[in-house]
Design an enzyme around this catalytic site. Structure first.
Site, PDB file in Angstrom:
ATOM      1  N   HIS A  94       0.881  -1.166   0.000  1.00 57.23           N
ATOM      2  CA  HIS A  94       0.000   0.000   0.000  1.00 57.23           C
ATOM      3  C   HIS A  94       0.918   1.215   0.000  1.00 57.23           C
ATOM      4  O   HIS A  94       1.709   1.411   0.928  1.00 57.23           O
ATOM      5  CB  HIS A  94      -0.925  -0.001   1.219  1.00 57.23           C
ATOM      6  CG  HIS A  94      -1.937  -1.095   1.173  1.00 57.23           C
ATOM      7  ND1 HIS A  94      -2.405  -1.727   2.306  1.00 57.23           N
ATOM      8  CD2 HIS A  94      -2.587  -1.679   0.127  1.00 57.23           C
ATOM      9  CE1 HIS A  94      -3.297  -2.644   1.966  1.00 57.23           C
ATOM     10  NE2 HIS A  94      -3.425  -2.630   0.647  1.00 57.23           N
ATOM     11  N   GLU A 300       2.128  -5.363  10.548  1.00 53.73           N
ATOM     12  CA  GLU A 300       1.657  -3.980  10.617  1.00 53.73           C
ATOM     13  C   GLU A 300       2.586  -3.274  11.601  1.00 53.73           C
ATOM     14  O   GLU A 300       2.671  -3.655  12.773  1.00 53.73           O
ATOM     15  CB  GLU A 300       0.207  -3.930  11.110  1.00 53.73           C
ATOM     16  CG  GLU A 300      -0.772  -4.708  10.247  1.00 53.73           C
ATOM     17  CD  GLU A 300      -1.218  -3.930   9.024  1.00 53.73           C
ATOM     18  OE1 GLU A 300      -0.949  -2.703   8.970  1.00 53.73           O
ATOM     19  OE2 GLU A 300      -1.832  -4.535   8.129  1.00 53.73           O
ATOM     20  N   GLU A 486     -15.055 -29.644 -17.326  1.00 49.51           N
ATOM     21  CA  GLU A 486     -14.454 -30.534 -16.326  1.00 49.51           C
ATOM     22  C   GLU A 486     -13.299 -31.258 -17.007  1.00 49.51           C
ATOM     23  O   GLU A 486     -13.486 -32.268 -17.675  1.00 49.51           O
ATOM     24  CB  GLU A 486     -15.509 -31.493 -15.783  1.00 49.51           C
ATOM     25  CG  GLU A 486     -16.651 -30.757 -15.078  1.00 49.51           C
ATOM     26  CD  GLU A 486     -17.839 -31.634 -14.724  1.00 49.51           C
ATOM     27  OE1 GLU A 486     -17.703 -32.886 -14.806  1.00 49.51           O
ATOM     28  OE2 GLU A 486     -18.899 -31.078 -14.373  1.00 49.51           O
ATOM     29  N   GLU A 684     -15.481 -38.429  -9.910  1.00 45.18           N
ATOM     30  CA  GLU A 684     -15.289 -36.986  -9.745  1.00 45.18           C
ATOM     31  C   GLU A 684     -13.869 -36.799  -9.227  1.00 45.18           C
ATOM     32  O   GLU A 684     -13.522 -37.291  -8.156  1.00 45.18           O
ATOM     33  CB  GLU A 684     -16.306 -36.422  -8.753  1.00 45.18           C
ATOM     34  CG  GLU A 684     -17.757 -36.661  -9.136  1.00 45.18           C
ATOM     35  CD  GLU A 684     -18.249 -35.692 -10.194  1.00 45.18           C
ATOM     36  OE1 GLU A 684     -17.542 -34.688 -10.452  1.00 45.18           O
ATOM     37  OE2 GLU A 684     -19.346 -35.917 -10.752  1.00 45.18           O
TER      38      GLU A 684
END
Length: 919
Positions: A94, A300, A486, A684
Site C-alpha cells: 500500500h 503492521e 471438467e 469426480e
C-alpha cells in the site's frame, strides 16, 4: 553435488551471535524518505561497493512504468549456491504505508556495512539468499503525503495508479464461494509481476510489511465464511506461522505488549490470525502459501501509515532485532538434497510431513527446505516423485535449529513430463504423435463427431494387437470431459497414454496390462464445450453442455422412461461405440467433487416399489470397484474433499451411490449397465472443474495409481468362451449368475466376461436352440479371472424340454437389441415362429421386451415354443413381475391353428377357481 554438501556443512558451523543494536559502521542516513530515483541510485552504489554480496534487479514495471526493484544479498551472490533458503521481505504494498519501505533499505545497509565486522551479519548472508523489495507500489508512494496517518480520499496512494488494492488482488482460495463460480480477477501489472516471481522462485519464507496498526498477522487472511470478524481461518502450518508471528512481535520493542493499539485494536502478545482480525480475500500472504512453498506473514508496523521522517530512526531501533531474528527463522526445520541412485539431483520431489496437509518440493538442484517448529516427537516425512520409489523417513527436528536429511530415490518408471491444458487441436496433435511413435501398440480412431463444431471424438487404443479383438481379452474404456469444463480427466488420460506407452518395453507391470487388456482412452466426449471453457473455473457452467446446450450426462435413454431429450450426436456415437466393442469395464471422468460414484444414478418413480432403493443388482460389486479407485487415490478415501466449497459434503470412504448423492435421469453409467455388458462408474476427480495448469502434476500424482488399479479390475470374476458341443462359436448366449438379476451375453467370438466378487456362484449359460448348462464356480480373490468355458448341446426334440426345468431368463438388453437384428440372426425371416412380450407396466420407450422363445422353421420349434409357454404359465405366480403377463400386448407371428391362444385359454380355465386368480 559434493561441493554443494560441503557448502551446506560450512553454513552449519557459522555461529548465530546476537550483538548490540548499535554498531559504529552502520553508515545509515535516517533523515528522509527515499523516493524512487534516489533508492535506485543507492542500490546501484551498494552493488558497486559490495559486488560479491549484492545485486540489483527488478521483477517488472508498475502501471506508471517504475521499476519494481529488489536487492538480493548473499555471499557469492552471482553464483548458483544450492543449500541456502531464499527469504524475501516485501514492503510498501500500500503506497501510503511507508515504514517498511525504509526498513528494507536500512536492513540492506546494515548487513552489507557490518558484514566484515559482525559474525551475525556474516551468518545471515552465508546461510541465506535474502531478497529485499522496498516497494511493490512505487506509484502509490510517489503521490502519498508524509505525515498523514490515514489514506487520502479515494484511497489515493494506498492503491495503484489504476485504483487497485494490491492486497485484495491475488487469486484467493475461496474465490469460488465468494464469486459464485470461478470469476476471474483483473490483476494489476504489479500483482502479475509478483505472482510470477513467487511461482518461479523457490522462496522458503517471507514477510509483507504494512502500516496502520501494530501486530504480526498470520494465515489465513480469508475464510470460507466470508468477510466477518472473529472467524479463525487456520492453515495446515498454523504452529509455524504462530512461531513466525511471535518471533517478530517478541523481538519488536512494543509490538508484543498486550494493550489497546491504535485506538481500536487489541492483540494478545501482538499477534493475530488474519481472518480473525478481518477477512482479506485476495491477500498476498495466502497466495504465497497456497501457490508456492513459501510461508509468509504480514507485519503492521505503525499506527500512523506515513509518519514524519523524524520517526525513522526510532522505527529502525524498534524493528531491527525483530528483522534479524525473523530472517534467522529460515534456519529451522529439516532440509537437504534429494538425488537419484546415480547422485543426480531430482527436481519436483514432493516432501510431505505426516499430519500437515501441505507439501513442499525440491528445486532444480534437488534441495528442499521444510520449516518446522521442532518437537519432542519425530516427524514422519515422505519423499515421492512419479517414476521413483517413494521413501518415508523419520526425522527428529530440534526446536532451535534445523537438521539435514539427504535422501536418494530409486527410479521405477518413466513419468509424463508435460503437464498442459490441451485444446482440441493440441490434443489431436499429441495423440497423433503418440500413435506415430508407438505404431505397434496403438490405434487412433474416431467414434463420431460433435454436435456443432464437427470435432472428432478421438479414441486412442492401446493394445499389443491394436485393431483386433483377441478372444478372451477384455476390453476397457475411460471416457473423459463429458462436461466440457471438467478437464482434469481429459489431461489425466493424456498422461496415462504417455505412461503406458513410454513404459511398455521396460515395465513388466505395464507390459502385462497392455498385453492382456484392450484399452480404449477417449480424452474428450465434449470437445465443443471444452473449447469455450476457461481455466480457473471452479464451479461454473460455461462449456459444461455440448454445442447445442444439452447436458450429455442427462441425454441417454432413461430406464424409467423419463424424457431425456433428443439423443445428441455425441450420445449416439457413444451408444454405437458400445454396440461395436464388447466393453467389460469403464469409468466416466468428471470434476467438481472428489468421489467414486456408482449405479444407479437415479431413483425409481414415486409409484415404484423400489422408490427408496436406488441400488442395482450388482451393488456390492460396484461398491468394490468404487473402493478400488477411492482407496488407491491419494486423498479421495478421506471422504470430505471440498471443505472450502462444500463444507457439509461428506462421502463415507470416498464413494457414493449416484442417486443417494443426487438423482440424475439419463446418465451414461446407468445406460452402460442396463443396455450393454459394460460396468461403469463415474469418477469426480477434483473440487475445481478447470484448475490452473500448474496444478496438473498434482492431479497426476494423486490419480496415477488409482487409474492403473481400476483398469486391473477388468480381470476379476469369471471369463470364458461359449461353444456348441461340436466347437461352434455361440455368440449372444446368456450368462446368468443365479441370485443376481443382471445377465451378460457372449460376444461375436463367443467369449464373455462376468465381473464378480470372490465367492461361490452357480452360473448358467443359455442359448436358443441349446440345452442350458449350469456349473458351480469358485471365484478367487486374484488378479486374473476364473476361466469357465461352456459347451452347449443342441436341442433335438420336444422331449429335451422338461417343463418342470425350463427356466425363463430375462435376457440382457444387448440381446434384446439383437433379437430383431436380421443380420445377426439370418435364420429369422418373416415366416419364422416366435413370440415375444413386454411388461405392460413399463412405458414403450423404456426397456420393455423379454424373450420367451425364438425358434426356426421346423415343427420342433413349435413344440419348443409351446413347452416354454406351458412352463411360463405353470410357474407364473412364483415368478417376478418382471416376466410380465401374456395379454393383449403380446405379439404372435404365424401361430397356426391358434395353438398359443388355445394354450392361454386352457391355462385360464384351469385357474378359474383359484381365489388368487391373476392371469
Amino acid at each position: 553435488m559434493l561441493i554443494i554438501k560441503v557448502l551446506l556443512s560450512v553454513c552449519l558451523l557459522l555461529p548465530h551471535t546476537t550483538l548490540s543494536l548499535s554498531l559504529p559502521n552502520d553508515d545509515i542516513n535516517f533523515d528522509h524518505y527515499h523516493h524512487q530515483d534516489e533508492m535506485k541510485q543507492l542500490f546501484n552504489d551498494l552493488e558497486t561497493r559490495y559486488p560479491n554480496l549484492t545485486r540489483v534487479n527488478s521483477i517488472g514495471k508498475s502501471a506508471d512504468g517504475l521499476d519494481l526493484l529488489y536487492l538480493e544479498l548473499s555471499t557469492d551472490v552471482s553464483a548458483d549456491t544450492p543449500g541456502k533458503p531464499r527469504v524475501k521481505l516485501v514492503a510498501n504494498m500500500h503506497g501510503d504505508e511507508t515504514i517498511g519501505r525504509e526498513l528494507m533499505i536500512y536492513l540492506a545497509q546494515h548487513l552489507l556495512n557490518t558484514y566484515n565486522s559482525d559474525t551475525r551479519s556474516q551468518a545471515i548472508l552465508t546461510n541465506n539468499r535474502l531478497f529485499l523489495m522496498p516497494s511493490l507500489n512505487p506509484d502509490g508512494f510517489e503521490v502519498s503525503q508524509e505525515g498523514r496517518c490515514t489514506s487520502l480520499p479515494g484511497y489515493k496512494g494506498r492503491e495503484t495508479h489504476n485504483a487497485i488494492d494490491l492486497n485484495r488482488n491475488f487469486p484467493d482460495q475461496f474465490d469460488a464461494i465468494r464469486k459464485g463460480g470461478g470469476e476471474k480477477r483483473v490483476f494489476a501489472k504489479e500483482t502479475q509481476a509478483m505472482m510470477e516471481w513467487i511461482t518461479n522462485t523457490k522462496f522458503t519464507m517471507s514477510a509483507n510489511f504494512h502500516g496502520g496498526s501494530e501486530v504480526a498477522s498470520y494465515p489465513f487472511d480469508s475464510s470460507p465464511d466470508g468477510p466477518r470478524s472473529g472467524a479463525i481461518s487456520k492453515a495446515p502450518d498454523d504452529e509455524f506461522f504462530k512461531l513466525m508471528a511471535h518471533t517478530y512481535a517478541n523481538a519488536h520493542k512494543t509490538m508484543h505488549v498486550t494493550e489497546l493499539k491504535c485506538g481500536d485494536s487489541y492483540f494478545v502478545g501482538g499477534v493475530t490470525n488474519g481472518a480473525q482480525w478481518y477477512d482479506v480475500p485476495g491477500g498476498m500472504q495466502d497466495f504465497n502459501y497456497i501457490e508456492s512453498d513459501c510461508m509468509e506473514i504480514t507485519m503492521e508496523l505503525t499506527c500512523c501509515k506515513y509518519p514524519n521522517a523524524s520517526e525513522l530512526h526510532n522505527e529502525w531501533l524498534k524493528n531491527k532485532e525483530a528483522l534479524l531474528q525473523f530472517v534467522e527463522l529460515a534456519s529451522r526445520g529439516v532440509r537437504g538434497f534429494v538425488t537419484d541412485t546415480n547422485g543426480e539431483p531430482l527436481q519436483d520431489v514432493m516432501v510431505e510431513v505426516e499430519g500437515i496437509d501441505k507439501s513442499v518440493s525440491t528445486d532444480t538442484s534437488g534441495d528442499y527446505y521444510r520449516l518446522l517448529t521442532g518437537d519432542d516427537s519425530p516427524y514422519n516425512i515422505l519423499f515421492s516423485k512419479p517414476g521413483y520409489e517413494s521413501l518415508k523417513v523419520v526425522v527428529k527436528v530440534p526446536t532451535d535449529g534445523f537438521v539435514v536429511k539427504d535422501v536418494s530415490l530409486s527410479q521405477s518408471t518413466i513419468e509424463p513430463i508435460e503437464f498442459l491444458h490441451h485444446n482440441h487441436s493440441s490434443m489431436i496433435a499429441k495423440m497423433e504423435d503418440l500413435a506415430r511413435r508407438f505404431p505397434d501398440i496403438t490405434r487412433l480412431y474416431s467414434v463420431g463427431k460433435s454436435a456443432v463444431g464437427g470435432r472428432d471424438l478421438w479414441v486412442l487404443e492401446i493394445s499389443d494387437n491394436p485393431g483386433v479383438h483377441e478372444v478372451g481379452e477384455p476390453e476397457f474404456k475411460y471416457v473423459a470431459n463429458m462436461h466440457g469444463n471438467e478437464v482434469v480427466g481429459r489431461e489425466l488420460l493424456i498422461n496415462l497414454m504417455d505412461y503406458l506407452l513410454e513404459n511398455y518395453k521396460t515395465s513388466a507391470d505395464v507390459r502385462k496390462m497392455v498385453d492382456n487388456t484392450r484399452i480404449h482412452l477417449m480424452p474428450s466426449m465434449n470437445p465443443d464445450g471444452r473449447e469455450i471453457a476457461g481455466e480457473g473455473d471452479a464451479t461454473g457452467l460455461q462449456g459444461r453442455t455440448n454445442g447445442k446446450s444439452v447436458d450429455l450426462n442427462r441425454n441417454f435413454p432413461d430406464h424409467y422412461g423419463k424424457h431425456s431429450g433428443t439423443p445428441q450426436p455425441e450420445t449416439k456415437a457413444i451408444m454405437e461405440w458400445l454396440k461395436e466393442y464388447p466393453f467389460v469395464l469403464s469409468a466416466n471422468l468428471h470434476g467438481g467433487s472428489l468421489v467414486a460414484n456408482y449405479p444407479y444414478d437415479e431413483y425409481a418413480p414415486y409409484n415404484s416399489k423400489k422408490r427408496n432403493d436406488p441400488t442395482c443388482p450388482d451393488d456390492d460389486l460396484f461398491k468394490q470397484l468404487a473402493h478400488v479407485y477411492s482407496n488407491s487415490h491419494a486423498t479421495m478415501h478421506n471422504g470430505h474433499p471440498c471443505v472450502k466449497l462444500y463444507p457439509r459434503e461428506h462421502f463415507d470412504e470416498g464413494i457414493t451411490n449416484g442417486a443417494e448423492w443426487y438423482s440424475v435421469s439419463g446418465s451414461m453409467q446407468d445406460w452402460n449397465y442396463l443396455h450393454t455388458n459394460c460396468f461403469e462408474i463415474t469418477l469426480e476427480l477434483g473440487c475445481i472443474k478447470f484448475p490452473y495448469q500448474r496444478e496438473l502434476p498434482r492431479y497426476w500424482r494423486d490419480n496415477k495409481l488409482a487409474l492403473l488399479n481400476y483398469i486391473d479390475q477388468v480381470h476379476r470374476g469369471i471369463s470364458g468362451v461359449v461353444r456348441s458341443a461340436d466347437d461352434k462359436i455361440l455368440n449372444g448366449a446368456i450368462i446368468q449368475v443365479e441370485g443376481v438379476d443382471h445377465n451378460v451375453t457372449s460376444a461375436q467370438d463367443g467369449d464373455y466376461w462376468r465381473l464378480l466378487l470372490p465367492g461361490t456362484y452357480d452360473v448358467v449359460a443359455h442359448m436358443t436352440g441349446y440345452k442350458s448348462k449350469r456349473v458351480q464356480v469358485e471365484v478367487a480373490d486374484q488378479s486374473s479371472p476364473t476361466i469357465v468355458d461352456f459347451h452347449l448341446s443342441p436341442l433335438s426334440s420336444a422331449a429335451d424340454v422338461d417343463d418342470e426345468e425350463v427356466e425363463l431368463i430375462t435376457p440382457s438388453p444387448l440381446q434384446m437389441d439383437e433379437v430383431i437384428d436380421e443380420d445377426r440372426y439370418p435364420h429369422m425371416s418373416d415366416d419364422s415362429n416366435y413370440v415375444w412380450t413386454r411388461d405392460p407396466t413399463k412405458k414403450s420407450n423404456s426397456f420393455p421386451f423379454y424373450v420367451i422363445a425364438l425358434v426356426g422353421f421346423s415343427i420342433i420349434g413349435v413344440m419348443l415354443l409351446l413347452a416354454g409357454l406351458r412352463a411360463l404359465f405353470k410357474h407364473f405366480r412364483s415368478k417376478s413381475a418382471e416376466y410380465g403377463r401374456l395379454n393383449d400386448q403380446t405379439i404372435y407371428q404365424d401361430d397356426e391353428n391358434n395353438a398359443v391362444e388355445n394354450l392361454k385359454t386352457e391355462y385360464h380355465d384351469e385357474q378359474s377357481d383359484d381365489d388368487n386368480d391373476d392371469e
